[in-house]
Design a protein around this motif. Structure first.
Motif, PDB file in Angstrom:
ATOM      1  N   SER A   1       0.800  -1.103  -0.097  1.00 30.44           N
ATOM      2  CA  SER A   1       0.003  -0.004  -0.093  1.00 30.44           C
ATOM      3  C   SER A   1       0.771   1.279   0.075  1.00 30.44           C
ATOM      4  CB  SER A   1      -1.024  -0.029   1.163  1.00 30.44           C
ATOM      5  OG  SER A   1      -0.363   0.131   2.412  1.00 30.44           O
ATOM      6  N   VAL A   2       2.257   1.033   0.481  1.00 32.92           N
ATOM      7  CA  VAL A   2       3.052   2.283   0.313  1.00 32.92           C
ATOM      8  C   VAL A   2       3.158   2.724  -1.301  1.00 32.92           C
ATOM      9  CG1 VAL A   2       5.489   3.067   0.480  1.00 32.92           C
ATOM     10  CG2 VAL A   2       4.360   1.704   2.458  1.00 32.92           C
ATOM     11  N   GLY A   3       3.404   1.881  -2.192  1.00 34.54           N
ATOM     12  CA  GLY A   3       3.250   2.101  -3.526  1.00 34.54           C
ATOM     13  C   GLY A   3       2.022   2.875  -4.277  1.00 34.54           C
ATOM     14  N   LEU A   4       0.760   2.238  -3.646  1.00 39.44           N
ATOM     15  CA  LEU A   4      -0.427   2.619  -3.978  1.00 39.44           C
ATOM     16  C   LEU A   4      -0.406   4.079  -3.684  1.00 39.44           C
ATOM     17  CD1 LEU A   4      -3.797   0.912  -3.283  1.00 39.44           C
ATOM     18  CD2 LEU A   4      -3.344   3.396  -2.758  1.00 39.44           C
ATOM     19  N   GLU A   5      -0.266   4.398  -2.164  1.00 33.74           N
ATOM     20  CA  GLU A   5      -0.206   5.808  -2.251  1.00 33.74           C
ATOM     21  C   GLU A   5       0.747   6.645  -2.865  1.00 33.74           C
ATOM     22  OE1 GLU A   5      -1.626   5.431   2.527  1.00 33.74           O
ATOM     23  OE2 GLU A   5       0.124   6.205   2.158  1.00 33.74           O
ATOM     24  N   LEU A   6       1.823   6.162  -3.090  1.00 37.03           N
ATOM     25  CA  LEU A   6       2.898   6.955  -3.755  1.00 37.03           C
ATOM     26  C   LEU A   6       2.538   7.387  -5.252  1.00 37.03           C
ATOM     27  CD1 LEU A   6       5.649   8.325  -3.747  1.00 37.03           C
ATOM     28  CD2 LEU A   6       6.698   6.091  -4.165  1.00 37.03           C
TER      29      LEU A   6
ATOM     30  N   VAL B   1      12.602  -5.874  -9.299  1.00 33.44           N
ATOM     31  CA  VAL B   1      13.484  -4.902  -8.463  1.00 33.44           C
ATOM     32  C   VAL B   1      14.590  -4.901  -9.650  1.00 33.44           C
ATOM     33  CG1 VAL B   1      15.253  -4.734  -7.090  1.00 33.44           C
ATOM     34  CG2 VAL B   1      13.100  -5.597  -6.289  1.00 33.44           C
ATOM     35  N   ALA B   2      14.631  -3.575 -10.299  1.00 34.17           N
ATOM     36  CA  ALA B   2      15.738  -3.122 -11.081  1.00 34.17           C
ATOM     37  C   ALA B   2      17.069  -3.193 -10.959  1.00 34.17           C
ATOM     38  CB  ALA B   2      15.092  -1.935 -12.144  1.00 34.17           C
TER      39      ALA B   2
ATOM     40  N   ALA C   1       5.583  -5.465  -6.329  1.00 37.14           N
ATOM     41  CA  ALA C   1       4.160  -6.236  -6.791  1.00 37.14           C
ATOM     42  C   ALA C   1       3.288  -5.046  -7.310  1.00 37.14           C
ATOM     43  CB  ALA C   1       3.599  -7.125  -5.500  1.00 37.14           C
ATOM     44  N   TRP C   2       3.294  -4.059  -6.500  1.00 37.77           N
ATOM     45  CA  TRP C   2       2.184  -3.071  -6.940  1.00 37.77           C
ATOM     46  C   TRP C   2       2.542  -2.438  -8.352  1.00 37.77           C
ATOM     47  CZ3 TRP C   2      -2.363  -1.026  -6.107  1.00 37.77           C
ATOM     48  CH2 TRP C   2      -2.626   0.103  -6.775  1.00 37.77           C
ATOM     49  N   TYR C   3       4.052  -1.967  -8.465  1.00 33.20           N
ATOM     50  CA  TYR C   3       4.313  -1.140  -9.529  1.00 33.20           C
ATOM     51  C   TYR C   3       4.589  -2.300 -10.746  1.00 33.20           C
ATOM     52  CZ  TYR C   3       5.056   3.381  -7.409  1.00 33.20           C
ATOM     53  OH  TYR C   3       5.040   4.392  -6.767  1.00 33.20           O
ATOM     54  N   GLY C   4       4.671  -3.420 -10.569  1.00 26.23           N
ATOM     55  CA  GLY C   4       4.945  -4.289 -11.482  1.00 26.23           C
ATOM     56  C   GLY C   4       5.827  -3.973 -12.961  1.00 26.23           C
ATOM     57  N   GLY C   5       6.946  -3.149 -12.404  1.00 27.12           N
ATOM     58  CA  GLY C   5       7.675  -2.826 -13.444  1.00 27.12           C
ATOM     59  C   GLY C   5       7.699  -1.406 -14.139  1.00 27.12           C
ATOM     60  N   LYS C   6       6.558  -0.827 -13.792  1.00 31.68           N
ATOM     61  CA  LYS C   6       6.177   0.393 -14.369  1.00 31.68           C
ATOM     62  C   LYS C   6       7.304   1.576 -13.965  1.00 31.68           C
ATOM     63  CE  LYS C   6       1.932   1.062 -13.129  1.00 31.68           C
ATOM     64  NZ  LYS C   6       0.556   1.730 -13.274  1.00 31.68           N
ATOM     65  N   VAL C   7       7.982   1.382 -12.680  1.00 32.64           N
ATOM     66  CA  VAL C   7       8.724   2.297 -12.044  1.00 32.64           C
ATOM     67  C   VAL C   7      10.090   1.413 -11.908  1.00 32.64           C
ATOM     68  CG1 VAL C   7       9.110   3.514  -9.930  1.00 32.64           C
ATOM     69  CG2 VAL C   7       7.175   4.049 -11.006  1.00 32.64           C
TER      70      VAL C   7
ATOM     71  N   ILE D   1       6.967   9.694 -11.018  1.00 32.14           N
ATOM     72  CA  ILE D   1       8.410   9.352 -10.640  1.00 32.14           C
ATOM     73  C   ILE D   1       8.764   8.259 -11.562  1.00 32.14           C
ATOM     74  CG2 ILE D   1       8.142   9.903  -8.430  1.00 32.14           C
ATOM     75  CD1 ILE D   1       8.044   6.748  -7.704  1.00 32.14           C
ATOM     76  N   ASP D   2      10.032   8.117 -11.743  1.00 30.91           N
ATOM     77  CA  ASP D   2      10.842   7.406 -12.665  1.00 30.91           C
ATOM     78  C   ASP D   2      11.399   6.297 -11.870  1.00 30.91           C
ATOM     79  OD1 ASP D   2      10.388   9.052 -14.992  1.00 30.91           O
ATOM     80  OD2 ASP D   2      12.272  10.212 -14.376  1.00 30.91           O
ATOM     81  N   THR D   3      11.918   6.567 -10.626  1.00 36.31           N
ATOM     82  CA  THR D   3      12.856   5.742  -9.837  1.00 36.31           C
ATOM     83  C   THR D   3      12.339   5.803  -8.474  1.00 36.31           C
ATOM     84  OG1 THR D   3      14.729   5.987 -11.426  1.00 36.31           O
ATOM     85  CG2 THR D   3      15.135   4.997  -9.133  1.00 36.31           C
ATOM     86  N   LEU D   4      12.380   4.812  -7.779  1.00 31.85           N
ATOM     87  CA  LEU D   4      12.006   4.470  -6.254  1.00 31.85           C
ATOM     88  C   LEU D   4      13.272   3.956  -5.675  1.00 31.85           C
ATOM     89  CD1 LEU D   4      10.427   5.120  -3.680  1.00 31.85           C
ATOM     90  CD2 LEU D   4       8.841   3.146  -4.568  1.00 31.85           C
ATOM     91  N   LEU D   5      13.808   4.555  -4.622  1.00 35.56           N
ATOM     92  CA  LEU D   5      14.847   3.754  -3.758  1.00 35.56           C
ATOM     93  C   LEU D   5      14.160   3.188  -2.480  1.00 35.56           C
ATOM     94  CD1 LEU D   5      16.487   5.282  -5.748  1.00 35.56           C
ATOM     95  CD2 LEU D   5      18.173   5.646  -4.058  1.00 35.56           C
ATOM     96  N   VAL D   6      14.485   1.974  -2.310  1.00 39.46           N
ATOM     97  CA  VAL D   6      13.818   1.296  -1.043  1.00 39.46           C
ATOM     98  C   VAL D   6      14.931   0.598  -0.283  1.00 39.46           C
ATOM     99  CG1 VAL D   6      12.140  -0.323   0.016  1.00 39.46           C
ATOM    100  CG2 VAL D   6      11.547   1.131  -2.160  1.00 39.46           C
TER     101      VAL D   6
END
Length: 313
Positions: free
Chosen positions: A159-164, A247-248, A189-195, A171-176
Motif C-alpha cells: 500500500s506504500v506503492g499505491l499511495e505513492l 526490482v531493477a 508487486a504494486w508497480y509491476g515494472g512501471k517504475v 516518478i521514474d525511480t524509487l529507492l527502497v
C-alpha cells in the motif's frame, strides 16, 4: 484473503486497512540542498506512520484477514514489526506476545511495552527471536504475523506503492531499503515494472543482493549499524520471485554512508531517522546510485526509531 501478491490484491486490501493507518505525506526537496545532482527528488515520509515505521500496514492486514484465536497474535521482530503488531493488537483489542533479540533498540522495546504487549527479549539476532516465537506458537495456538515472509504482510506493505503512485505518479525511480524484503516485495508487486525500483542494503547485511546473484535466497551476513531492522539471515521466499521480476537494481551502502544520510536528513529537514530508515537515502548521498539527468527520483524514508541520537548532536 487471496495468496496472490499483486496489484489487485493490494488495491482490494487498502480500504480495509485505511481506517487504521496514516496516509503518509510526500515531501519534495531540492537535491542541491544535499549536494546531489537531482532536480526532482521526492521523499515518502513513512517514518511518520503509527509506531514509527511502515510496518503497521502489514500488521493490520494480518490481523484483519480472518477470525483471531483467543490466544491472540505472536510476532518476532528486530523491533519495528513488533511495535507495529503490538500497536495493531492494542487498537483491535487482542492479546499480543512479541519476541525481540537483545540487539533491539531501547526505543523500540519501550514502544512495544507502551502498547501493552507481552514482550520477550532473548537471543542475539532476529533469527533467535523467530525461533522462540515459533516455539510459543506451537504451545499457544496464537496467530503468527510474520515480519516479511507472509502474503498478508507483503500485500499490506504494498500500500506504500499505491499511495505513492497517487501522490506522485510521475516518478521514474524509487529507492527502497531492504531487510527481509516485505516492503520492497509489496512495492514491486504494486508497480509491476512501471517504475524502476532500486533495492538498497548495508554492505554488512547484503541479503537480497546475495540472493539475486545466487538466483535463490541464501544465508547472508547479518551485522552493521542497521542490524535491528535490515539484517535477517535470509531474504523472504515469497518476495524473492517478485524481486527477480520487479526490482531493477540492487546497491549496497556502507555504515558510514548511512550515518551521513541520517545526519543530512536531520540537519536539512529535521527528520529523525533510524539507520534502516535512512539507508535508501544513503545510496544517493554516497553516489552508490547516480540518477541520470532529468530522472525523477523518490526515496522511501521508512523508519524513525533510532538506536541512538548521536547524529543530532
Amino acid at each position: 484473503m487471496t495468496h496472490q501478491i499483486d496489484r489487485a490484491a493490494i488495491a482490494a486490501n487498502y480500504p480495509k486497512i485505511a481506517p487504521y493507518i496514516r496516509r503518509t505525506p510526500v515531501m519534495a526537496v531540492a537535491g542541491a540542498d544535499f549536494g546531489l545532482p537531482v532536480e526532482s527528488l521526492q521523499l515518502k515520509l513513512e517514518l511518520l506512520q503509527h509506531s514509527g515505521s511502515f510496518k503497521p500496514r502489514g500488521a493490520f492486514t494480518g490481523l484483519l484477514a480472518g477470525r483471531l484465536p483467543a490466544a491472540g497474535v505472536v510476532a518476532a521482530s528486530g523491533g519495528n514489526h513488533g511495535a507495529a503488531v503490538a500497536y495493531a493488537a492494542m487498537v483491535l483489542n487482542v492479546p499480543a506476545r512479541i519476541f525481540v533479540p537483545s540487539i533491539a533498540a531501547p526505543m523500540k522495546i519501550a514502544r512495544i511495552k507502551s502498547y501493552g504487549a507481552d514482550l520477550v527479549v532473548g537471543g542475539d539476532r532476529y533469527a533467535d527471536a523467530l525461533a522462540a516465537s515459533e516455539e510459543w506458537l506451537k504451545q499457544s495456538g496464537a496467530l503468527a504475523i510474520h515480519a516479511y515472509d507472509q502474503p498478508e504482510t507483503l500485500i499490506g506493505q504494498g500500500s506504500v506503492g499505491l499511495e505513492l503512485e497517487e501522490q506522485v505518479p510521475e516518478i521514474d525511480t524509487l529507492l527502497v531499503a531492504v531487510g527481509g524484503g516485505g516492503l520492497i516485495g509489496g512495492i514491486a508487486a504494486w508497480y509491476g515494472g512501471k517504475v524502476k525500483v532500486v533495492a538498497v542494503e548495508p554492505e554488512t547485511a547484503p541479503t537480497l543482493n546475495m540472493a539475486l546473484k545466487a538466483g535463490k535466497p541464501v544465508e547472508a551476513p547479518a551485522g552493521g549499524i542497521a542490524a535491528d531492522s535490515l539484517a535477517p539471515k535470509m531474504i523472504g521466499s515469497l518476495m524473492f520471485p517478485i524481486a527477480q521480476k520487479g526490482v531493477a537494481e540492487s546497491v549496497l551502502v556502507t555504515d558510514d554512508a548511512i550515518r551521513d544520510a541520517q545526519k543530512a536528513l536531520w540537519e536539512k529537514l529535521r527528520l529523525v531517522t533510524e539507520p534502516g530508515g535512512a539507508a535508501a537515502f544513503a545510496a544517493l548521498v554516497s553516489k552508490r546510485y547516480v540518477p541520470k539527468p532529468g530522472e525523477k527520483v523518490a526515496i522511501l524514508v521508512c523508519g524513525s526509531n533510532p538506536t541512538d541520537m548521536a547524529f543530532t548532536n
